[in-house]
Design a protein around this motif. Sequence first.
Motif, PDB file in Angstrom:
ATOM      1  N   TYR A 158       0.831  -1.205   0.000  1.00 34.69           N
ATOM      2  CA  TYR A 158       0.000   0.000   0.000  1.00 34.69           C
ATOM      3  C   TYR A 158       0.870   1.261   0.000  1.00 34.69           C
ATOM      4  O   TYR A 158       0.527   2.269  -0.629  1.00 34.69           O
ATOM      5  CB  TYR A 158      -0.921   0.005   1.208  1.00 34.69           C
ATOM      6  CG  TYR A 158      -2.058  -0.981   1.125  1.00 34.69           C
ATOM      7  CD1 TYR A 158      -2.837  -1.087  -0.030  1.00 34.69           C
ATOM      8  CD2 TYR A 158      -2.358  -1.831   2.189  1.00 34.69           C
ATOM      9  CE1 TYR A 158      -3.875  -2.005  -0.112  1.00 34.69           C
ATOM     10  CE2 TYR A 158      -3.401  -2.736   2.114  1.00 34.69           C
ATOM     11  CZ  TYR A 158      -4.156  -2.819   0.965  1.00 34.69           C
ATOM     12  OH  TYR A 158      -5.191  -3.721   0.882  1.00 34.69           O
ATOM     13  N   ALA A 159       1.996   1.214   0.701  1.00 31.33           N
ATOM     14  CA  ALA A 159       2.877   2.375   0.738  1.00 31.33           C
ATOM     15  C   ALA A 159       3.479   2.648  -0.635  1.00 31.33           C
ATOM     16  O   ALA A 159       3.652   3.812  -1.028  1.00 31.33           O
ATOM     17  CB  ALA A 159       3.987   2.151   1.764  1.00 31.33           C
ATOM     18  N   LEU A 160       3.786   1.591  -1.384  1.00 31.70           N
ATOM     19  CA  LEU A 160       4.425   1.750  -2.682  1.00 31.70           C
ATOM     20  C   LEU A 160       3.428   2.009  -3.806  1.00 31.70           C
ATOM     21  O   LEU A 160       3.735   2.718  -4.770  1.00 31.70           O
ATOM     22  CB  LEU A 160       5.250   0.504  -3.023  1.00 31.70           C
ATOM     23  CG  LEU A 160       6.434   0.193  -2.098  1.00 31.70           C
ATOM     24  CD1 LEU A 160       7.044  -1.145  -2.465  1.00 31.70           C
ATOM     25  CD2 LEU A 160       7.475   1.301  -2.173  1.00 31.70           C
ATOM     26  N   TYR A 161       2.225   1.441  -3.698  1.00 32.49           N
ATOM     27  CA  TYR A 161       1.254   1.503  -4.790  1.00 32.49           C
ATOM     28  C   TYR A 161       0.075   2.414  -4.477  1.00 32.49           C
ATOM     29  O   TYR A 161      -0.421   3.147  -5.330  1.00 32.49           O
ATOM     30  CB  TYR A 161       0.754   0.100  -5.126  1.00 32.49           C
ATOM     31  CG  TYR A 161      -0.335   0.086  -6.181  1.00 32.49           C
ATOM     32  CD1 TYR A 161      -0.032   0.351  -7.523  1.00 32.49           C
ATOM     33  CD2 TYR A 161      -1.663  -0.185  -5.848  1.00 32.49           C
ATOM     34  CE1 TYR A 161      -1.020   0.342  -8.486  1.00 32.49           C
ATOM     35  CE2 TYR A 161      -2.654  -0.192  -6.810  1.00 32.49           C
ATOM     36  CZ  TYR A 161      -2.338   0.072  -8.128  1.00 32.49           C
ATOM     37  OH  TYR A 161      -3.321   0.082  -9.090  1.00 32.49           O
ATOM     38  N   GLY A 162      -0.411   2.369  -3.252  1.00 34.60           N
ATOM     39  CA  GLY A 162      -1.637   3.069  -2.892  1.00 34.60           C
ATOM     40  C   GLY A 162      -2.758   2.071  -2.654  1.00 34.60           C
ATOM     41  O   GLY A 162      -2.644   0.884  -2.972  1.00 34.60           O
ATOM     42  N   ASP A 163      -3.833   2.548  -2.085  1.00 32.32           N
ATOM     43  CA  ASP A 163      -4.982   1.701  -1.762  1.00 32.32           C
ATOM     44  C   ASP A 163      -6.202   2.277  -2.456  1.00 32.32           C
ATOM     45  O   ASP A 163      -6.778   3.277  -2.016  1.00 32.32           O
ATOM     46  CB  ASP A 163      -5.182   1.653  -0.247  1.00 32.32           C
ATOM     47  CG  ASP A 163      -6.268   0.670   0.163  1.00 32.32           C
ATOM     48  OD1 ASP A 163      -6.817  -0.022  -0.716  1.00 32.32           O
ATOM     49  OD2 ASP A 163      -6.591   0.611   1.365  1.00 32.32           O
ATOM     50  N   TYR A 164      -6.591   1.660  -3.581  1.00 29.17           N
ATOM     51  CA  TYR A 164      -7.691   2.177  -4.386  1.00 29.17           C
ATOM     52  C   TYR A 164      -8.840   1.174  -4.398  1.00 29.17           C
ATOM     53  O   TYR A 164      -8.611  -0.035  -4.463  1.00 29.17           O
ATOM     54  CB  TYR A 164      -7.228   2.429  -5.824  1.00 29.17           C
ATOM     55  CG  TYR A 164      -6.029   3.336  -5.927  1.00 29.17           C
ATOM     56  CD1 TYR A 164      -6.148   4.708  -5.757  1.00 29.17           C
ATOM     57  CD2 TYR A 164      -4.759   2.819  -6.195  1.00 29.17           C
ATOM     58  CE1 TYR A 164      -5.045   5.541  -5.861  1.00 29.17           C
ATOM     59  CE2 TYR A 164      -3.650   3.641  -6.303  1.00 29.17           C
ATOM     60  CZ  TYR A 164      -3.801   5.006  -6.127  1.00 29.17           C
ATOM     61  OH  TYR A 164      -2.710   5.825  -6.227  1.00 29.17           O
ATOM     62  N   PRO A 165     -10.080   1.638  -4.387  1.00 29.34           N
ATOM     63  CA  PRO A 165     -11.207   0.709  -4.466  1.00 29.34           C
ATOM     64  C   PRO A 165     -11.288   0.063  -5.839  1.00 29.34           C
ATOM     65  O   PRO A 165     -10.846   0.632  -6.847  1.00 29.34           O
ATOM     66  CB  PRO A 165     -12.422   1.612  -4.204  1.00 29.34           C
ATOM     67  CG  PRO A 165     -11.979   2.976  -4.630  1.00 29.34           C
ATOM     68  CD  PRO A 165     -10.510   3.049  -4.296  1.00 29.34           C
ATOM     69  N   ALA A 166     -11.833  -1.141  -5.886  1.00 27.53           N
ATOM     70  CA  ALA A 166     -11.998  -1.872  -7.145  1.00 27.53           C
ATOM     71  C   ALA A 166     -13.480  -2.141  -7.380  1.00 27.53           C
ATOM     72  O   ALA A 166     -14.228  -2.443  -6.439  1.00 27.53           O
ATOM     73  CB  ALA A 166     -11.226  -3.189  -7.095  1.00 27.53           C
ATOM     74  N   TYR A 167     -13.894  -2.029  -8.622  1.00 32.09           N
ATOM     75  CA  TYR A 167     -15.294  -2.227  -8.992  1.00 32.09           C
ATOM     76  C   TYR A 167     -15.395  -3.125 -10.215  1.00 32.09           C
ATOM     77  O   TYR A 167     -14.511  -3.139 -11.075  1.00 32.09           O
ATOM     78  CB  TYR A 167     -15.961  -0.887  -9.331  1.00 32.09           C
ATOM     79  CG  TYR A 167     -16.131   0.038  -8.150  1.00 32.09           C
ATOM     80  CD1 TYR A 167     -17.327   0.072  -7.434  1.00 32.09           C
ATOM     81  CD2 TYR A 167     -15.099   0.878  -7.746  1.00 32.09           C
ATOM     82  CE1 TYR A 167     -17.482   0.929  -6.347  1.00 32.09           C
ATOM     83  CE2 TYR A 167     -15.240   1.732  -6.666  1.00 32.09           C
ATOM     84  CZ  TYR A 167     -16.436   1.755  -5.974  1.00 32.09           C
ATOM     85  OH  TYR A 167     -16.586   2.594  -4.892  1.00 32.09           O
ATOM     86  N   ILE A 168     -16.484  -3.858 -10.289  1.00 38.09           N
ATOM     87  CA  ILE A 168     -16.924  -4.481 -11.528  1.00 38.09           C
ATOM     88  C   ILE A 168     -18.019  -3.582 -12.082  1.00 38.09           C
ATOM     89  O   ILE A 168     -18.991  -3.270 -11.380  1.00 38.09           O
ATOM     90  CB  ILE A 168     -17.474  -5.902 -11.306  1.00 38.09           C
ATOM     91  CG1 ILE A 168     -16.382  -6.829 -10.769  1.00 38.09           C
ATOM     92  CG2 ILE A 168     -18.062  -6.457 -12.608  1.00 38.09           C
ATOM     93  CD1 ILE A 168     -15.237  -7.082 -11.717  1.00 38.09           C
ATOM     94  N   THR A 169     -17.878  -3.135 -13.322  1.00 41.80           N
ATOM     95  CA  THR A 169     -18.915  -2.329 -13.952  1.00 41.80           C
ATOM     96  C   THR A 169     -19.602  -3.166 -15.017  1.00 41.80           C
ATOM     97  O   THR A 169     -18.956  -3.969 -15.699  1.00 41.80           O
ATOM     98  CB  THR A 169     -18.319  -1.058 -14.582  1.00 41.80           C
ATOM     99  OG1 THR A 169     -17.140  -1.399 -15.333  1.00 41.80           O
ATOM    100  CG2 THR A 169     -17.920  -0.065 -13.499  1.00 41.80           C
TER     101      THR A 169
END
Length: 471
Positions: free
Chosen positions: A374-385
Amino acid sequence: MSIDMMNPGVKKALRITKKITFFFLKALGIFILLLLVFIGANLTKIDRTPYKEMPYYRTTMERIKALKNTPAPVVSNQTDSIKAGWGKADFTPNHPVHLAGYGDRYGNSVGLQDSLRARAFVFDNGNRKVAMVTIDLLIVPPTILAVIHQQLSTIGFAKENVYFSATHSHNSVGHWGSRVVGRLLAGSYEQSVVDNIARAVIRAIKQADQTKEYAQLGYVKINAKDLLYNRLVREKGIVDPWLRLLKIKKQSGKVATLFTFAAHSTCFASERKPISGDYPNRVIQLLEKSPQIDFAAFFAGAMGSHAPIDVPGGNDYEQLENISTKMSALVLDKIDSVSTKANKQLFMRSLKIDLRAPQVKISEDWRLRPWLFYALYGDYPAYITALRLGDLVFVGTPCDFSGELVPQFDAVSQRKGVETIITSFNGGYVGYITYDKWYNVNEPETRHMNWFGPYNGAYFTEVIQKVIETM
């Protein structure tokens, strides 16, 4: 000669050299010790708990239950046509840039092969209006998506009604990654680049909205198995061979096509790195030069395991022209015979999908601890659309989704009386989702980029099947 017999100046220099060497070796030893402690503290075993026993699975299943309790809209008058429009906007940089698939590893781009654009369709059935957008980028980065979402209301759209994908060109502009991993992939972060791409998307949607006419829809699947191969496990695996093509014919007679394919956009793979949209852009150029098609757009298909065919002994440009010429010929040979019909079915769903804690592997059994990822990439939500357009269901995934998983959706699609089209890069990014039996294969897709496995092939497949059921 003993040190006592040396010149005093030489003796002093030797003593200083010995001290420097001692302190250097001591510092090096401390550094190595700290590095080993850091690595030891931030490595842990791969968690192989079956996904159905995990809390993230139960949470996502609860969301799907809620989705099922929200009935699909009923369209009363199927004889009336939907309205459709299309548009595009340029965001080609006017100076050398880092390329998204290569980032800091190769330095700046060299030359310009073709322009980069955002392309959009807008569909309107009188009750709701939906945009479909594809961008000549490696992915649709969360940084760009956030800026687009802020501006959608200015042109009369809500984020819940915009479906995203990308062409996945590794030779498109970078500079959109705000964390360490993003910068390694796409080069240094530049807000001006992010804003420029977001503005292009808004312009493309606005143009598409302003050019709507009554239109009819048609669909065809074209077998293009000779244009790609399974790059992950070669002949041991299967391929998704279909070139999927939506035909849109306006009342005025103008024709557009939206097409998907599963081969990575990686024709440019040598040291020379021009700015380019790769084979999707070249196919679009060839299609739009023909009298049969007024507008074309490419949405990345299930690209997680597939690559374009090679030209034995050929170079990047020969491979690009080879696959582009053959693909455009397949489309032009079929497009006139694709029958169209009126259909007003149009709605979109979005499902937040929870995941296992990140497991970036450094070996078959060991991974980095989640906090470091998370420190290197980030923490983003994931969705199925998911978008229902006539008798088609487009399903957008936040990843490089493997074409090997696509055949598993045939049964539920047939039961629901629809055709399912899987696309990648819907605005989140969780790495590669591949067939679970290849999870331990030592290849980049499965060793380094399967960030939230294991069992994500089965997990995503189950979730998508259940989403299709609600459409």
